[in-house]
Structures are given as C-alpha cells and as structure tokens.
Motif scaffolding. Structure first.
Motif, PDB file in Angstrom:
ATOM      1  N   THR A   1      57.941   6.612  15.332  1.00 26.04           N
ATOM      2  CA  THR A   1      58.831   6.271  16.443  1.00 26.04           C
ATOM      3  C   THR A   1      58.673   7.237  17.617  1.00 26.04           C
ATOM      4  OG1 THR A   1      60.595   7.540  15.351  1.00 26.04           O
ATOM      5  CG2 THR A   1      60.563   5.151  14.996  1.00 26.04           C
ATOM      6  N   ALA A   2      58.162   8.445  17.351  1.00 31.19           N
ATOM      7  CA  ALA A   2      58.004   9.444  18.405  1.00 31.19           C
ATOM      8  C   ALA A   2      56.747   9.242  19.233  1.00 31.19           C
ATOM      9  CB  ALA A   2      58.001  10.845  17.796  1.00 31.19           C
ATOM     10  N   PHE A   3      55.741   8.588  18.653  1.00 29.09           N
ATOM     11  CA  PHE A   3      54.470   8.506  19.388  1.00 29.09           C
ATOM     12  C   PHE A   3      53.808   7.134  19.388  1.00 29.09           C
ATOM     13  CE2 PHE A   3      53.244   9.784  15.045  1.00 29.09           C
ATOM     14  CZ  PHE A   3      52.209   8.893  14.769  1.00 29.09           C
ATOM     15  N   PHE A   4      54.427   6.131  18.753  1.00 26.53           N
ATOM     16  CA  PHE A   4      53.777   4.825  18.703  1.00 26.53           C
ATOM     17  C   PHE A   4      53.430   4.374  20.125  1.00 26.53           C
ATOM     18  CE2 PHE A   4      53.287   0.268  18.262  1.00 26.53           C
ATOM     19  CZ  PHE A   4      52.545   0.181  17.084  1.00 26.53           C
ATOM     20  N   PRO A   5      52.164   3.987  20.356  1.00 28.65           N
ATOM     21  CA  PRO A   5      51.697   3.705  21.722  1.00 28.65           C
ATOM     22  C   PRO A   5      52.163   2.357  22.276  1.00 28.65           C
ATOM     23  CG  PRO A   5      49.933   3.300  20.159  1.00 28.65           C
ATOM     24  CD  PRO A   5      51.089   3.859  19.361  1.00 28.65           C
TER      25      PRO A   5
ATOM     26  N   LYS B   1      51.502   3.166  29.845  1.00 30.92           N
ATOM     27  CA  LYS B   1      51.544   3.071  31.311  1.00 30.92           C
ATOM     28  C   LYS B   1      52.057   4.368  31.923  1.00 30.92           C
ATOM     29  CE  LYS B   1      53.490   0.304  35.068  1.00 30.92           C
ATOM     30  NZ  LYS B   1      54.358  -0.854  35.417  1.00 30.92           N
ATOM     31  N   LYS B   2      53.131   4.906  31.350  1.00 33.62           N
ATOM     32  CA  LYS B   2      53.703   6.145  31.872  1.00 33.62           C
ATOM     33  C   LYS B   2      52.724   7.298  31.757  1.00 33.62           C
ATOM     34  CE  LYS B   2      57.704   9.197  31.429  1.00 33.62           C
ATOM     35  NZ  LYS B   2      58.968   9.473  30.683  1.00 33.62           N
ATOM     36  N   PHE B   3      52.020   7.378  30.623  1.00 37.86           N
ATOM     37  CA  PHE B   3      51.073   8.472  30.419  1.00 37.86           C
ATOM     38  C   PHE B   3      49.901   8.365  31.392  1.00 37.86           C
ATOM     39  CE2 PHE B   3      47.150   9.974  28.283  1.00 37.86           C
ATOM     40  CZ  PHE B   3      47.454  11.323  28.226  1.00 37.86           C
ATOM     41  N   LEU B   4      49.378   7.175  31.574  1.00 38.45           N
ATOM     42  CA  LEU B   4      48.234   6.984  32.449  1.00 38.45           C
ATOM     43  C   LEU B   4      48.589   7.227  33.902  1.00 38.45           C
ATOM     44  CD1 LEU B   4      46.647   3.816  30.799  1.00 38.45           C
ATOM     45  CD2 LEU B   4      45.805   6.161  30.687  1.00 38.45           C
ATOM     46  N   ILE B   5      49.847   6.984  34.276  1.00 42.65           N
ATOM     47  CA  ILE B   5      50.273   7.191  35.666  1.00 42.65           C
ATOM     48  C   ILE B   5      50.689   8.634  35.904  1.00 42.65           C
ATOM     49  CG2 ILE B   5      52.020   6.577  37.393  1.00 42.65           C
ATOM     50  CD1 ILE B   5      52.033   3.762  36.226  1.00 42.65           C
ATOM     51  N   ASP B   6      51.550   9.155  35.041  1.00 38.03           N
ATOM     52  CA  ASP B   6      52.091  10.506  35.246  1.00 38.03           C
ATOM     53  C   ASP B   6      51.145  11.611  34.808  1.00 38.03           C
ATOM     54  OD1 ASP B   6      54.321   9.204  36.129  1.00 38.03           O
ATOM     55  OD2 ASP B   6      55.507   9.556  34.323  1.00 38.03           O
ATOM     56  N   LYS B   7      50.264  11.312  33.813  1.00 34.50           N
ATOM     57  CA  LYS B   7      49.317  12.301  33.288  1.00 34.50           C
ATOM     58  C   LYS B   7      50.007  13.494  32.638  1.00 34.50           C
ATOM     59  CE  LYS B   7      45.741  10.048  34.979  1.00 34.50           C
ATOM     60  NZ  LYS B   7      44.784   9.347  34.110  1.00 34.50           N
ATOM     61  N   ARG B   8      51.269  13.325  32.253  1.00 30.97           N
ATOM     62  CA  ARG B   8      51.992  14.420  31.614  1.00 30.97           C
ATOM     63  C   ARG B   8      51.844  14.320  30.100  1.00 30.97           C
ATOM     64  NH1 ARG B   8      57.910  14.823  34.227  1.00 30.97           N
ATOM     65  NH2 ARG B   8      57.737  12.569  34.173  1.00 30.97           N
ATOM     66  N   GLU B   9      51.483  15.444  29.501  1.00 33.22           N
ATOM     67  CA  GLU B   9      51.266  15.475  28.060  1.00 33.22           C
ATOM     68  C   GLU B   9      52.596  15.638  27.331  1.00 33.22           C
ATOM     69  OE1 GLU B   9      48.553  15.100  26.255  1.00 33.22           O
ATOM     70  OE2 GLU B   9      47.078  15.022  27.872  1.00 33.22           O
ATOM     71  N   PRO B  10      52.879  14.765  26.353  1.00 33.64           N
ATOM     72  CA  PRO B  10      54.067  14.974  25.520  1.00 33.64           C
ATOM     73  C   PRO B  10      53.828  16.137  24.573  1.00 33.64           C
ATOM     74  CG  PRO B  10      52.790  13.119  24.717  1.00 33.64           C
ATOM     75  CD  PRO B  10      52.131  13.561  25.989  1.00 33.64           C
ATOM     76  N   PRO B  11      54.865  16.687  23.981  1.00 39.59           N
ATOM     77  CA  PRO B  11      54.678  17.825  23.054  1.00 39.59           C
ATOM     78  C   PRO B  11      53.888  17.444  21.810  1.00 39.59           C
ATOM     79  CG  PRO B  11      56.941  17.036  23.014  1.00 39.59           C
ATOM     80  CD  PRO B  11      56.286  16.372  24.174  1.00 39.59           C
TER      81      PRO B  11
ATOM     82  N   HIS C   1      51.815  13.836  19.931  1.00 42.49           N
ATOM     83  CA  HIS C   1      50.661  13.000  20.247  1.00 42.49           C
ATOM     84  C   HIS C   1      50.890  12.229  21.543  1.00 42.49           C
ATOM     85  CE1 HIS C   1      49.014  13.785  16.286  1.00 42.49           C
ATOM     86  NE2 HIS C   1      50.096  13.320  15.701  1.00 42.49           N
ATOM     87  N   ASN C   2      49.877  12.219  22.414  1.00 43.88           N
ATOM     88  CA  ASN C   2      49.988  11.344  23.563  1.00 43.88           C
ATOM     89  C   ASN C   2      49.595   9.923  23.145  1.00 43.88           C
ATOM     90  OD1 ASN C   2      47.108  10.796  23.975  1.00 43.88           O
ATOM     91  ND2 ASN C   2      46.943  12.889  24.772  1.00 43.88           N
ATOM     92  N   PRO C   3      49.884   8.902  23.962  1.00 45.49           N
ATOM     93  CA  PRO C   3      49.631   7.514  23.545  1.00 45.49           C
ATOM     94  C   PRO C   3      48.178   7.207  23.193  1.00 45.49           C
ATOM     95  CG  PRO C   3      51.123   7.550  25.404  1.00 45.49           C
ATOM     96  CD  PRO C   3      50.630   8.953  25.234  1.00 45.49           C
ATOM     97  N   LEU C   4      47.222   7.831  23.889  1.00 49.19           N
ATOM     98  CA  LEU C   4      45.818   7.587  23.557  1.00 49.19           C
ATOM     99  C   LEU C   4      45.475   8.224  22.212  1.00 49.19           C
ATOM    100  CD1 LEU C   4      44.055   8.093  27.015  1.00 49.19           C
ATOM    101  CD2 LEU C   4      44.702   5.955  25.887  1.00 49.19           C
ATOM    102  N   GLY C   5      45.998   9.419  21.981  1.00 55.43           N
ATOM    103  CA  GLY C   5      45.803  10.053  20.678  1.00 55.43           C
ATOM    104  C   GLY C   5      46.466   9.259  19.567  1.00 55.43           C
ATOM    105  N   ALA C   6      47.626   8.651  19.885  1.00 53.46           N
ATOM    106  CA  ALA C   6      48.330   7.829  18.902  1.00 53.46           C
ATOM    107  C   ALA C   6      47.500   6.608  18.523  1.00 53.46           C
ATOM    108  CB  ALA C   6      49.678   7.394  19.464  1.00 53.46           C
TER     109      ALA C   6
END
Length: 222
Positions: free
Chosen positions: A65-69, A75-85, A87-92
C-alpha cells in the motif's frame, strides 16, 4: 549527518538472500546439480511467498500500500521528480515484475521433470498441454529474470553516477541520511517478532506444499 531507519531487517534479508538464490539457481542449472537446483527453487518460492506476506504485515515502507505504482503515483513522480523515502513508482514496477517472474519460474518448476534424474513434486498432475506450458515457462523464464536484473543494476548505477545517490548502502544498513529522508519517514524498528512468525508460517506452508501435500503419482511399467 543523521541516519534514519527506512528498510527493515526482513526486507534486507529478503533482498540479499534472493540475489544469492538466483546465483545458486543459475549455477546449479548450468552444472547439472539438479537436486540442489530443486532445493534452491523451493527456497526461492519461499522468499517470494514471504515477500508477499511481508507486503501486507511488514513495516511501513515494505507494505504494498505504501509503494504500489498507481497511475496517480507514477504521474506525480514523473512530474515532480521527488524521491519518496521508500520505493519510487518505477522501482515498485520492477519489484512487482521480479516477484511475478521469479514466482512463475519457481512455480512452473513444481510441475516439470528433466527427463533424466528428477521431477517436481507435482509432475504428472497436469494435462500434457499444461505441462508443455510449464516447461516453456521454466526453460525460458530465467532469461527474462536476467534482463530484469540487468535493468535493475543499470538503474542502481544511474542513481549512483548521475543522481549521486547510493541505493546499495541503505539496503545493507537499512538507513538513509537526512539529506534524502526526514525524521518522520523513519521506522522505529523491524518488527522482528512479526518477522519470525511470518517466516515460520511461510516455511511450514512450503514444506506442506512440496512434501506433505505432493501427490504420489502411480507409475506403471509394461
């Protein structure tokens, strides 16, 4: 520089044990060590089942639930480019892909034989058509695992060289520095008691699956 615990001990153990198991599976297959290969396959299946369980009962960043893409997270990751603490969505996406690929590889091995020495515990229970499908999956699936692994390693190298972020050390220590994460992102502990209970249940389940529940196939010789 302060460090905050992000990756719990079970996640780190899972990660490095899976790496070692994949290497062992490749080595035993290439050198004809079929019995050892089968045992490694059982262990790989245990790891995949455990990771699925831990994705439900584990610590915050380990949970699906914390990282499911989801589309919104991608969309948010690709636009903002901010890394979550965590897994990021691509890593997920890569995690889910690897779980599926290795899960299929290990599961298909339960239903096939090598025509020489050994067979999986469920060989003979499927129709010939389904057995052919399982054989195809098992004998070609590892190539896709190697491709996915290469992409994963390339991503780690990209983060190290281009983004100047070390992804390997946190997977060893479990901690990330305060220039990557905030104090509120850290977890208090690794839920060791939950880990022991979950690992024990998974171990018993795999033993039941491949030993206790395995059907006895009658063979007739004429």
């Amino acid at each position: 520089m302060k460090q905050y615990l992000i990756w719990d001990l079970p996640i780190r153990l899972f990660h490095w044990l899976l790496v070692c198991t994949l290497l062992a599976l490749w080595y035993t297959s290439e050198n004809g060590l079929i019995e050892n290969h089968i045992k490694c396959g059982y262990f790989a299946l245990s790891l995949i089942v455990f990771r699925i369980v831990w994705g439900v009962v584990g610590t915050r960043h380990a949970k699906f639930t914390a990282f499911f893409p989801t589309p919104s997270r991608l969309k948010k990751f690709l636009i903002d480019k901010r890394e979550p603490p965590g897994h990021n969505p691509l890593g997920a996406l890569m995690i889910i892909l690897m779980l599926v690929l290795i899960g299929l590889q290990a599961t298909s091995g339960l239903f096939i034989d090598d025509d020489v020495f050994s067979s999986g515990p469920y060989y003979g229970v499927l129709s010939s058509e389904l057995e052919k499908i399982m054989n195809t999956i098992h004998h070609n699936g590892f190539d896709f695992i190697l491709i996915a692994s290469a992409i994963h390693i390339a991503a780690i190298a990209y983060y190290r060289v281009v983004k100047k972020r070390d992804l390997i050390k946190p997977m060893l220590t479990g901690k990330k520095p305060d220039n990557d994460v905030n104090e509120k992102d850290g977890i208090a502990h690794s839920k060791i008691i939950t880990f022991i209970v979950a690992a024990t249940i998974v171990g018993f389940f795999i033993y039941w699956l491949v030993v206790l529940n395995a059907p006895v196939i009658e063979e007739f010789y004429y």
